[in-house]
Design an enzyme around this catalytic site. Structure first.
Site, PDB file in Angstrom:
ATOM      1  N   MET A  82      10.905  24.990   1.722  1.00 28.03           N
ATOM      2  CA  MET A  82      10.159  24.130   0.809  1.00 28.03           C
ATOM      3  C   MET A  82      11.074  23.311  -0.086  1.00 28.03           C
ATOM      4  O   MET A  82      10.848  22.114  -0.299  1.00 28.03           O
ATOM      5  CB  MET A  82       9.198  24.955  -0.045  1.00 28.03           C
ATOM      6  CG  MET A  82       8.344  24.098  -0.976  1.00 28.03           C
ATOM      7  SD  MET A  82       7.228  25.048  -2.029  1.00 28.03           S
ATOM      8  CE  MET A  82       6.082  25.689  -0.821  1.00 28.03           C
TER       9      MET A  82
ATOM     10  N   LYS B 182       0.837  -1.199   0.000  1.00 30.05           N
ATOM     11  CA  LYS B 182       0.000   0.000   0.000  1.00 30.05           C
ATOM     12  C   LYS B 182       0.876   1.256   0.000  1.00 30.05           C
ATOM     13  O   LYS B 182       2.083   1.193   0.217  1.00 30.05           O
ATOM     14  CB  LYS B 182      -0.921   0.001   1.221  1.00 30.05           C
ATOM     15  CG  LYS B 182      -0.205   0.082   2.554  1.00 30.05           C
ATOM     16  CD  LYS B 182      -1.175   0.073   3.712  1.00 30.05           C
ATOM     17  CE  LYS B 182      -0.438   0.160   5.052  1.00 30.05           C
ATOM     18  NZ  LYS B 182      -1.355   0.252   6.201  1.00 30.05           N
TER      19      LYS B 182
ATOM     20  N   TYR C 285      15.344  31.365   6.646  1.00 27.36           N
ATOM     21  CA  TYR C 285      14.159  32.103   7.086  1.00 27.36           C
ATOM     22  C   TYR C 285      14.204  32.397   8.582  1.00 27.36           C
ATOM     23  O   TYR C 285      14.657  31.571   9.391  1.00 27.36           O
ATOM     24  CB  TYR C 285      12.896  31.298   6.787  1.00 27.36           C
ATOM     25  CG  TYR C 285      12.466  31.330   5.334  1.00 27.36           C
ATOM     26  CD1 TYR C 285      12.174  32.532   4.704  1.00 27.36           C
ATOM     27  CD2 TYR C 285      12.344  30.161   4.601  1.00 27.36           C
ATOM     28  CE1 TYR C 285      11.774  32.566   3.381  1.00 27.36           C
ATOM     29  CE2 TYR C 285      11.938  30.170   3.271  1.00 27.36           C
ATOM     30  CZ  TYR C 285      11.655  31.383   2.668  1.00 27.36           C
ATOM     31  OH  TYR C 285      11.265  31.423   1.354  1.00 27.36           O
TER      32      TYR C 285
ATOM     33  N   ARG D  58     -11.013   0.587  14.595  1.00 28.03           N
ATOM     34  CA  ARG D  58     -10.655   1.351  13.405  1.00 28.03           C
ATOM     35  C   ARG D  58     -11.400   0.808  12.200  1.00 28.03           C
ATOM     36  O   ARG D  58     -12.283   1.467  11.666  1.00 28.03           O
ATOM     37  CB  ARG D  58      -9.127   1.296  13.199  1.00 28.03           C
ATOM     38  CG  ARG D  58      -8.600   2.339  12.255  1.00 28.03           C
ATOM     39  CD  ARG D  58      -7.091   2.310  12.154  1.00 28.03           C
ATOM     40  NE  ARG D  58      -6.574   1.047  11.629  1.00 28.03           N
ATOM     41  CZ  ARG D  58      -5.312   0.860  11.250  1.00 28.03           C
ATOM     42  NH1 ARG D  58      -4.444   1.849  11.363  1.00 28.03           N
ATOM     43  NH2 ARG D  58      -4.906  -0.309  10.776  1.00 28.03           N
TER      44      ARG D  58
END
Length: 349
Positions: A292, A35, A244, A130
């Site tokens: 980023m 998965k 930053y 769940r």
């Protein structure tokens, strides 16, 4: 190249699968969880290699994932879908030959009405709260469901990574109470459950994170190496700041390497001024904020400006980095960005 190189050792994945398979006896079949795109490493390549090694049961989270794995594998292997038969999945389940793990009376009804006679499995809730049918639901529908020939009955352990946790024994007892004598193949254990011992193995195991080099399988072979390219190197004078919000200030003359990766690539901001990258065997600390697309690293102590630095590799595995980030190895792996150039190492294992 300005994009990082993610090296994926398929041989290590196969070695980890064989090692986990060896924990069980000959009456237990070892499947594979692929998965989330095989935990970020590429389900097509990973599933194909596992199938060539003999894996016949694969597990995914959603039907769309199952369809992609089926396209990679072709007919033959079984592909079980943890989320079951969701509204809108009927055509995909039928056309791709998927086996939904039915989680509720609603899903049982949907599957039996939409695809009568089609393969299915059942997921039971043994205390995790769940997914899966609880005791009352299961008792109400079990005679009908068992009469329709389910391929597998499963449940999932909540605390398998803590061997001494009393929840493990409670769930095992509940699973046995709900399924003993059902005459259907049963599956109870992912990686952590496999390590708990044979009483947790039943007919099918479902290793996931252990295949990809993560805890709780401490003996797993490392699977990934992530090398981040250096875009620029500069000298910073005492008193100057980097990144930053000016969170790091140079106390002495410092050489800074700017690396092409950031939180858009799955390297969390929590690594800011905490993480370590590696130039071969030499550690290089991250300074300032992870942004980023860029990370800044102190390379003052290196004899030559580096071309690239490793953030995952022989000196720092996924769980080591996870500890620094305050998370788990699962999140590190599944967050690995799409900008990385994935390179697969595969051959005789």
């Amino acid at each position: 190249m300005a994009t990082a190189s993610l090296r994926i050792d398929i041989n290590a994945v196969l070695a980890n699968w064989r090692a986990l398979d060896a924990f069980s006896g000959p009456s237990t079949e070892t499947g594979a969880v692929v998965k989330a795109n095989s935990y970020g490493l590429g389900a097509e390549r990973v599933a194909q290699a596992l199938a060539r090694a003999g894996v016949r049961k694969f597990f995914v989270a959603a039907a769309e994932e199952g369809a992609a794995v089926r396209q990679a594998l072709g007919e033959g292997p079984q592909i079980f879908v943890f989320s079951g038969h969701m509204a809108g999945d009927t055509q995909m389940i039928a056309e791709r030959g998927l086996t939904p793990m039915l989680n509720s009376l609603e899903q049982v009804t949907r599957h039996f009405e939409a695809l009568p006679g089609a393969p299915f499995g059942v997921q039971l809730d043994t205390g995790m709260n769940r997914l899966g049918m609880e005791t009352g639901e299961w008792e109400a529908v079990a005679p009908i469901v068992l009469g329709a020939n389910p391929r597998l009955i499963m449940s999932h352990l909540a605390s398998a990574d803590e061997p001494a946790h009393p929840m493990n024994a409670r769930q095992l007892a509940e699973f046995r109470r709900m399924t003993d004598g059902c005459g259907v193949a049963r599956s109870f254990s992912a990686t952590g459950g496999i390590l708990l011992g044979p009483e947790y193995h039943f007919d099918v195991t479902r290793p996931g994170i252990g295949l990809y080099g993560g805890l709780p399988f401490e003996d797993a072979r490392p699977v990934v190496r992530l090398s981040l390219p250096v875009v620029q190197v500069r000298d910073v004078a005492p008193g100057e700041t980097v990144g930053y919000s000016n969170t790091w200030q140079a106390e002495t003359e410092t050489r800074i390497a700017t690396i092409a990766a950031g939180y858009a690539d799955g390297l969390m901001r929590t690594l800011s001024s905490k993480a370590t990258l590696w130039a071969g065997d030499t550690p290089c600390p991250v300074i300032g904020r992870v942004s980023m697309d860029l990370i800044t690293v102190d390379v003052t102590h290196l004899p030559e400006p580096p071309v690239a630095l490793d953030i995952l590799g022989p000196h720092q595995g996924v769980d080591d980095l996870a500890d620094v980030a305050g998370t788990i190895g699962y999140e590190i792996l599944t967050s690995l960005g799409q900008r990385y150039q994935r390179q697969y190492v595969e051959g005789t294992a």
